[in-house]
Motif scaffolding. Structure first.
Motif, PDB file in Angstrom:
ATOM      1  N   GLU A 303      -5.761  -7.016   1.694  1.00 42.23           N
ATOM      2  CA  GLU A 303      -4.449  -6.742   2.268  1.00 42.23           C
ATOM      3  C   GLU A 303      -4.450  -5.465   3.096  1.00 42.23           C
ATOM      4  OE1 GLU A 303      -1.766  -6.824  -1.043  1.00 42.23           O
ATOM      5  OE2 GLU A 303      -1.711  -9.016  -1.052  1.00 42.23           O
ATOM      6  N   GLN A 304      -5.573  -5.203   3.794  1.00 42.94           N
ATOM      7  CA  GLN A 304      -5.731  -4.064   4.683  1.00 42.94           C
ATOM      8  C   GLN A 304      -5.541  -2.727   3.969  1.00 42.94           C
ATOM      9  OE1 GLN A 304      -3.382  -4.553   8.228  1.00 42.94           O
ATOM     10  NE2 GLN A 304      -4.236  -6.564   8.671  1.00 42.94           N
ATOM     11  N   SER A 305      -5.797  -2.701   2.679  1.00 44.42           N
ATOM     12  CA  SER A 305      -5.658  -1.459   1.925  1.00 44.42           C
ATOM     13  C   SER A 305      -6.885  -0.580   2.128  1.00 44.42           C
ATOM     14  CB  SER A 305      -5.485  -1.762   0.429  1.00 44.42           C
ATOM     15  OG  SER A 305      -5.600  -0.573  -0.337  1.00 44.42           O
ATOM     16  N   ILE A 306      -6.694   0.705   2.428  1.00 41.14           N
ATOM     17  CA  ILE A 306      -7.823   1.618   2.585  1.00 41.14           C
ATOM     18  C   ILE A 306      -8.434   1.955   1.233  1.00 41.14           C
ATOM     19  CG2 ILE A 306      -6.918   2.607   4.705  1.00 41.14           C
ATOM     20  CD1 ILE A 306      -5.952   4.990   3.078  1.00 41.14           C
ATOM     21  N   PHE A 307      -7.774   1.596   0.146  1.00 40.15           N
ATOM     22  CA  PHE A 307      -8.307   1.862  -1.187  1.00 40.15           C
ATOM     23  C   PHE A 307      -9.145   0.700  -1.714  1.00 40.15           C
ATOM     24  CE2 PHE A 307      -4.371   4.323  -0.835  1.00 40.15           C
ATOM     25  CZ  PHE A 307      -4.875   5.604  -1.027  1.00 40.15           C
ATOM     26  N   ALA A 308      -9.121  -0.446  -1.005  1.00 35.15           N
ATOM     27  CA  ALA A 308      -9.886  -1.610  -1.456  1.00 35.15           C
ATOM     28  C   ALA A 308     -11.363  -1.425  -1.143  1.00 35.15           C
ATOM     29  CB  ALA A 308      -9.363  -2.870  -0.765  1.00 35.15           C
ATOM     30  N   GLU A 309     -12.200  -2.061  -1.936  1.00 36.28           N
ATOM     31  CA  GLU A 309     -13.624  -2.054  -1.643  1.00 36.28           C
ATOM     32  C   GLU A 309     -13.866  -2.793  -0.326  1.00 36.28           C
ATOM     33  OE1 GLU A 309     -15.951  -3.596  -4.772  1.00 36.28           O
ATOM     34  OE2 GLU A 309     -15.292  -2.128  -6.268  1.00 36.28           O
ATOM     35  N   PRO A 310     -14.914  -2.399   0.413  1.00 39.82           N
ATOM     36  CA  PRO A 310     -15.201  -3.087   1.683  1.00 39.82           C
ATOM     37  C   PRO A 310     -15.379  -4.587   1.465  1.00 39.82           C
ATOM     38  CG  PRO A 310     -16.516  -1.088   1.476  1.00 39.82           C
ATOM     39  CD  PRO A 310     -15.831  -1.276   0.153  1.00 39.82           C
TER      40      PRO A 310
END
Length: 336
Positions: A303-310
């Motif tokens: 969901e385009q989260s910068i906290f998500a793993e690549p």
């Protein structure tokens, strides 16, 4: 494809900013050098979708573009100067393509799309190579073996009791069908459905009705679930594997909804013809195609989260980017 890579570089300055809160130090992060490469998508089929007028499979058409750096923000543009050919296992050219722009909704034409010139139909069990070249970038080649056509058992559709609805409103029922899986090989499938009128013409679309399910269908990855895919969108292309159940029947049985939506629009609304059949299309796909669609689901799951793993997209195009996919299709038609 590039957005997933961007996240890893956005994370670095954000992490540095948090660690250095209250300090005046600035950490500069240089993006990696980028060499433009060909990027493409194309799905080779055994021709069932064309013969059956499954004309909403735009995602299967050939599209060619050039990659760009991870921090470039302009829209990706297709290119119309590529030379693309399909070769069989003997090295013979069996298909060539010509550029054919699209003009959706009356807007400017979209470059990068290509149409086949020979009408070649893929042969299940055969190997193929897709070769693409264009000025200023390296030539790329990708290969696959088209899977055997899946075998379907009997299917059924049980409509819900009639209720008040508008002529174009949602109707509901339970759809069931089964795939006779081959125990000797690892197999991967996609399943779609639509509604036809009595003349066999497209009447409407079919969607899963997940209103009462705890494991809602969506971009989350669930390898044990057999879902209907939504035609024409990567976001809801939901593959299933026979891993752990080789040789057993893969059974789909679920609530679905459908409504009047012919390809030509609502020309005879509010008096559409009566729906007559549910048509199920099941595609056997290669493992590279399966892995690509799983990576798409993982990408959307961030969901385009910068906290998500690549969540980088998979590619089976050596020296470039994208997907050379295969689909061996078979159709089951069920009277309503």
């Amino acid at each position: 494809m590039l957005s997933a890579v961007k996240k890893s570089f956005l994370w670095l300055p954000l992490a540095a900013a948090g660690a250095l809160a209250g300090c005046e130090s600035v950490v500069n992060v240089e993006p990696p050098a980028h060499t433009p490469r060909l990027a493409l998508t194309y799905t080779l089929t055994n021709g069932v979708t064309q013969a059956g007028n499954w004309n909403f499979y735009d995602a299967r058409d050939l599209y060619v573009s050039t990659s760009q750096g991870v921090l470039v923000t302009k829209n990706l543009a297709g290119r119309a100067d590529a030379t693309v050919e399909l070769r069989d296992d003997a090295g013979q050219v069996v298909e060539q393509f010509r550029a054919k722009n699209r003009a959706p909704y009356g807007s400017d034409s979209l470059r990068g799309y290509y149409a086949p010139t020979r009408g070649y139909v893929g042969q299940p069990g055969q190997r193929y190579t897709l070769r693409a070249s264009a000025p200023g970038v390296e030539t790329v080649e990708a290969a696959l073996a088209l899977p055997a056509v899946p075998v379907l058992g009997a299917g059924s559709f049980v409509p819900n009791p009639p209720a008040s609805f508008s002529p174009s409103g949602n109707r509901f029922g339970r759809l069931s069908f089964a795939i006779a899986d081959d125990a000797a090989t690892a197999n991967y499938y996609l399943a779609y459905a639509r509604v036809l009128d009595a003349n066999g013409q497209p009447w409407g679309r079919v969607f899963q009705d997940n209103s009462d399910r705890d494991d809602q269908v969506g971009p989350d990855v669930n390898l044990n679930r057999f879902d209907l895919s939504d035609p024409g969108t990567f976001y809801q292309t939901l593959p299933v594997s026979d891993a752990g159940r080789n040789g057993q029947r893969l059974v789909y049985s679920g609530k679905v909804r459908y409504y009047y939506s012919p390809p030509s629009g609502f020309g005879n609304y509010p008096n559409p013809p009566a729906p007559a059949f549910v048509e199920v299309l099941v595609s056997a796909i290669p493992v590279d195609t399966y892995n690509y669609y799983l990576s798409v689901l993982r990408y959307y799951d961030t969901e385009q989260s910068i906290f998500a793993e690549p969540a980088p997209l998979r590619s089976n195009v050596p020296g470039g980017y994208g997907l050379f996919a295969g689909a061996s299709d078979t159709v089951l038609r069920i009277p309503l």
